[in-house]
Motif scaffolding. Structure first.
Motif, mmCIF file in Angstrom:
data_model
loop_
_atom_site.group_PDB
_atom_site.id
_atom_site.type_symbol
_atom_site.label_atom_id
_atom_site.label_comp_id
_atom_site.label_asym_id
_atom_site.label_seq_id
_atom_site.Cartn_x
_atom_site.Cartn_y
_atom_site.Cartn_z
ATOM 1 N N VAL A 26 0.821 -1.352 0.061
ATOM 2 C CA VAL A 26 -0.098 0.103 -0.176
ATOM 3 C C VAL A 26 0.908 1.390 0.228
ATOM 4 C CG1 VAL A 26 -1.843 -1.392 1.297
ATOM 5 C CG2 VAL A 26 -0.073 0.277 2.519
ATOM 6 N N TYR A 27 0.417 2.508 -0.166
ATOM 7 C CA TYR A 27 1.344 3.601 -0.059
ATOM 8 C C TYR A 27 1.568 3.825 1.212
ATOM 9 C CZ TYR A 27 0.822 5.001 -5.066
ATOM 10 O OH TYR A 27 1.171 5.196 -6.331
ATOM 11 N N GLY A 28 2.726 4.345 1.491
ATOM 12 C CA GLY A 28 3.299 4.828 2.971
ATOM 13 C C GLY A 28 3.314 6.277 3.122
ATOM 14 N N LEU A 29 3.110 6.653 4.214
ATOM 15 C CA LEU A 29 3.470 8.040 4.648
ATOM 16 C C LEU A 29 4.772 8.245 5.266
ATOM 17 C CD1 LEU A 29 2.379 10.997 4.907
ATOM 18 C CD2 LEU A 29 1.466 10.743 6.828
ATOM 19 N N GLY A 30 5.724 8.710 4.410
ATOM 20 C CA GLY A 30 7.134 8.379 5.042
ATOM 21 C C GLY A 30 7.658 9.626 5.474
ATOM 22 N N ALA A 31 8.435 9.481 6.669
ATOM 23 C CA ALA A 31 9.372 10.486 7.430
ATOM 24 C C ALA A 31 10.666 9.890 7.701
ATOM 25 C CB ALA A 31 8.583 10.901 8.626
ATOM 26 N N ASP A 32 11.677 10.898 8.182
ATOM 27 C CA ASP A 32 13.032 10.532 8.223
ATOM 28 C C ASP A 32 12.823 9.804 9.796
ATOM 29 O OD1 ASP A 32 15.519 10.375 9.258
ATOM 30 O OD2 ASP A 32 16.000 12.464 8.994
ATOM 31 N N ALA A 33 13.413 8.619 9.668
ATOM 32 C CA ALA A 33 13.148 7.714 11.068
ATOM 33 C C ALA A 33 14.062 7.995 12.191
ATOM 34 C CB ALA A 33 13.188 6.116 10.734
ATOM 35 N N ALA A 38 10.179 14.845 12.809
ATOM 36 C CA ALA A 38 9.286 14.201 11.572
ATOM 37 C C ALA A 38 8.550 13.000 11.813
ATOM 38 C CB ALA A 38 10.556 13.768 10.607
ATOM 39 N N VAL A 39 8.928 12.149 12.925
ATOM 40 C CA VAL A 39 7.940 11.209 13.155
ATOM 41 C C VAL A 39 6.755 11.678 13.977
ATOM 42 C CG1 VAL A 39 7.746 9.247 14.696
ATOM 43 C CG2 VAL A 39 9.862 9.521 13.406
ATOM 44 N N ALA A 40 7.042 12.707 14.675
ATOM 45 C CA ALA A 40 5.796 13.241 15.215
ATOM 46 C C ALA A 40 4.808 13.888 14.118
ATOM 47 C CB ALA A 40 6.221 14.496 16.426
ATOM 48 N N GLY A 41 5.239 14.587 13.074
ATOM 49 C CA GLY A 41 4.603 15.120 12.110
ATOM 50 C C GLY A 41 3.685 14.086 11.532
ATOM 51 N N CYS A 42 4.407 12.761 11.229
ATOM 52 C CA CYS A 42 3.932 11.712 10.491
ATOM 53 C C CYS A 42 2.662 11.331 11.462
ATOM 54 C CB CYS A 42 4.885 10.800 10.353
ATOM 55 S SG CYS A 42 4.167 9.231 9.605
ATOM 56 N N PHE A 43 2.830 11.106 12.653
ATOM 57 C CA PHE A 43 1.586 10.724 13.577
ATOM 58 C C PHE A 43 0.428 11.734 13.264
ATOM 59 C CE2 PHE A 43 3.094 7.155 16.358
ATOM 60 C CZ PHE A 43 4.233 6.808 15.665
ATOM 61 N N ALA A 44 0.990 13.215 13.412
ATOM 62 C CA ALA A 44 -0.104 13.971 13.517
ATOM 63 C C ALA A 44 -1.007 14.339 12.146
ATOM 64 C CB ALA A 44 0.734 15.281 13.770
ATOM 65 N N ALA A 45 -0.371 14.012 11.211
ATOM 66 C CA ALA A 45 -0.865 14.042 9.685
ATOM 67 C C ALA A 45 -1.846 12.869 9.772
ATOM 68 C CB ALA A 45 0.120 13.909 8.514
ATOM 69 N N LYS A 46 -1.804 11.645 10.517
ATOM 70 C CA LYS A 46 -2.468 10.473 10.171
ATOM 71 C C LYS A 46 -3.638 10.471 11.199
ATOM 72 C CE LYS A 46 -1.373 6.164 9.836
ATOM 73 N NZ LYS A 46 -1.896 5.289 8.959
ATOM 74 N N GLY A 47 -3.318 11.420 12.391
ATOM 75 C CA GLY A 47 -4.347 11.254 13.679
ATOM 76 C C GLY A 47 -3.911 10.087 14.384
ATOM 77 N N GLU A 100 9.913 7.222 19.819
ATOM 78 C CA GLU A 100 8.843 7.413 19.124
ATOM 79 C C GLU A 100 8.407 6.538 18.022
ATOM 80 O OE1 GLU A 100 11.342 9.424 19.801
ATOM 81 O OE2 GLU A 100 10.717 11.454 20.569
ATOM 82 N N VAL A 101 9.509 5.777 17.534
ATOM 83 C CA VAL A 101 9.162 4.763 16.320
ATOM 84 C C VAL A 101 8.773 3.514 16.854
ATOM 85 C CG1 VAL A 101 10.534 3.473 14.664
ATOM 86 C CG2 VAL A 101 10.908 5.918 14.951
ATOM 87 N N THR A 102 9.242 3.184 18.337
ATOM 88 C CA THR A 102 8.770 1.838 18.551
ATOM 89 C C THR A 102 7.752 1.724 19.461
ATOM 90 O OG1 THR A 102 10.342 2.232 20.731
ATOM 91 C CG2 THR A 102 11.287 1.220 18.722
ATOM 92 N N GLY A 103 7.246 2.973 19.847
ATOM 93 C CA GLY A 103 6.020 3.290 20.694
ATOM 94 C C GLY A 103 6.611 2.813 22.071
ATOM 95 N N GLY A 104 7.696 3.016 22.383
ATOM 96 C CA GLY A 104 8.414 2.672 23.773
ATOM 97 C C GLY A 104 8.775 1.365 23.948
#
Ligand code: TXA
Ligand code: MG
Length: 340
Positions: A26-33, A38-47, A100-104
Motif C-alpha cells: 500500500v502507499y506509505g506516509l514517509g518520514a525520516d526515522a 518528522a516522526v511526530a509530524g507523521c503521526f499528527a498527519a494520520k491522527g 517515538e518509532v517503537t512506541g516505547g
C-alpha cells in the motif's frame, strides 16, 4: 526508470517533512526515522496515537544489523528469502532507534519494500551519509481508515497534510505486509499478508504461531503490539457484513434492502444461470473483484473506497478461498466488519 520527483522527495524528507510513496503493498506516509520531529509530524498527519509503533523501511538487507542490536536467526532467514518484499520483521531494537518509532517498546519493525520508486527513494535518502538510514512509513491513510493503493487515494485521505506524493501507479499486492515477531520462538505472525504462514514455515522448518498462542492476554495497560488492537482498522464508512456463501449473501442483501439501505456486493461469483443477478438487480452496487485471492486482494481497498464514494450503506462481502493471500483478505474484511 526516470527518478521524477525523487530528488525533491529526498530533500523534503531531509528537511523533516512528509513524503507519501508507493510500495508493493500500500502507499506509505514517509518520514525520516531518525528525526523525532518528522516522526511526530507523521503521526499528527494520520491522527495516530503516539504509542502506536511504526515500521522502518530500509534500502537493503544489511540494514537489519544497523537497526537491531541482536538479529534473531529466524529474522535473518526470513529476510534472506523474502526481502525485498511484503514481509516486516519485528526484532530487538538498536540503541539509536527512537522511542517515538517503537512506541516505547524494546523492539523495532523493519521492512525492505519491493517497489522500484520506493527502492530508489530509500537508497537516495540513505546516500553515503554513513549513518543508519530509514524511512518510517505507516499506511498513508487517516488512522483507522482503509489503506490507499493509489496516489489519488492518498490525496483523498491526507490532502494538504502531506508535502509530496510520489506516484508509482496502483500497488501490485494491495494489502499491508505480513508482520512476523521474530523475538519469540516460534516466530509469531502478528498480521497476515502476501507472505503466507506456509511460506514462512518452509523457510524456518517450523510453523509460526498466530496472535494469542503465547498466552499473552491483552490488558488495558498492555502496549498495542498487535496491529488493529486499538480499534477497528481498515474500515470504510459503510458497514461491512461478511458472509460465508453466495446464498447467505442473497439473504443479507435482501434484509439490508428491506431496511432501506443502499447495498454493495463484494466478491460474489458470477452466476451463469442468471438467477443470482436477477435477485440482485436494481439499486445494488456491484463492487466486482477478481475471484482469485491475489486479484481480490489487489482490488479490495479500491472497492471499499468506491463503496463510500457511491454512498453505499452496507457492503455484503464474500471472502475469497482461504488460500495464499486469501487468509489476509479475510482478516482485513473481518476487521472492517468489526468482528476481529
Ligand atoms: O505494508 C505495510 O506494512 C505498509 C507499507 C507502507 O509498508 N505499512 C503499514 O504500516 O501497514 P502501518 O503503520 O499502517 O502498520 C504497521 C503495523 C502497526 O499496526 C503496528 O502495530 C505494527 O506494525 N508494529 C510496528 N512496530 C511494531 C513492533 N515493534 N512490534 C509489534 N508491532 C509493530
Ligand atoms: Mg495502517
Amino acid at each position: 526508470m526516470p527518478n521524477t520527483g525523487i530528488d525533491e522527495a529526498v530533500a523534503v524528507l531531509r528537511s523533516g517533512r512528509l513524503v507519501a510513496f508507493p510500495t508493493e503493498t500500500v502507499y506509505g506516509l514517509g518520514a525520516d526515522a531518525s528525526s523525532p520531529r518528522a516522526v511526530a509530524g507523521c503521526f499528527a498527519a494520520k491522527g495516530r496515537p503516539a504509542d502506536h509503533p511504526v515500521i522502518v523501511h530500509v534500502a537493503e538487507p544489511a540494514a537489519l544489523d544497523e537497526w537491531s542490536s541482536a538479529v534473531p536467526d529466524s529474522a535473518r532467514r526470513l529476510v534472506g528469502e523474502f526481502w525485498p518484499g511484503p514481509l516486516t520483521v519485528v526484532v530487538p531494537r538498536a540503541d539509536h532507534v527512537l522511542s517515538e518509532v517503537t512506541g516505547g517498546q524494546d523492539t523495532v519493525a523493519l521492512r525492505m519494500p519491493d517497489q522500484p520508486v520506493a527502492l530508489v527513494l530509500l537508497r537516495d535518502f540513505a546516500g553515503d551519509r554513513g549513518v543508519p538510514s530509514g524511512i518510517v512509513a505507516p499506511s498513508a491513510n487517516r488512522f483507522g481508515h482503509v489503506s490507499p493503493t493509489t496516489a489519488d487515494a492518498v490525496a483523498e485521505e491526507l490532502g494538504e497534510a502531506v508535502d509530496l506524493v510520489l506516484d508509482g501507479g496502483p500497488c501490485a499486492v494491495g494489502l499491508e505486509s505480513t508482520i512476523v515477531n521474530c523475538t519469540v520462538d516460534p516466530p509469531e505472525i502478528l498480521r497476515p499478508g502476501a507472505v503466507t504462514a506456509d511460506q514462512i514455515a518452509d523457510v524456518l522448518g517450523a510453523s509460526p504461531s498466530t496472535p494469542g498462542s503465547h498466552g499473552e492476554t491483552p490488558t488495558a495497560t498492555s502496549r498495542p503490539r498487535v496491529p488493529g488492537s486499538l480499534e477497528t482498522h481498515y474500515a470504510p464508512r459503510a458497514q461491512v457484513l461478511v458472509v460465508g456463501s453466495a446464498r447467505e449473501a442473497m439473504t443479507a442483501v435482501a434484509d439490508a434492502r428491506a431496511s432501506g439501505h443502499r447495498v454493495g456486493v463484494l466478491g460474489l461469483p458470477d452466476d451463469p444461470s442468471g438467477n443470482f443477478s436477477d435477485n440482485l438487480s436494481g439499486n445494488v452496487v456491484d463492487l466486482a473483484v477478481p475471484s482469485d485471492p491475489a486479484g481480490y486482494a489487489r482490488c479490495l481497498y479500491a472497492r471499499l473506497r468506491e463503496a463510500d464514494r457511491r454512498n453505499v450503506d452496507v457492503v455484503v462481502a464474500l471472502p475469497p478461498a482461504p488460500e495464499g493471500i486469501g487468509v489476509a483478505v479475510a482478516d482485513r474484511l473481518a476487521r472492517a466488519a468489526g468482528t476481529r
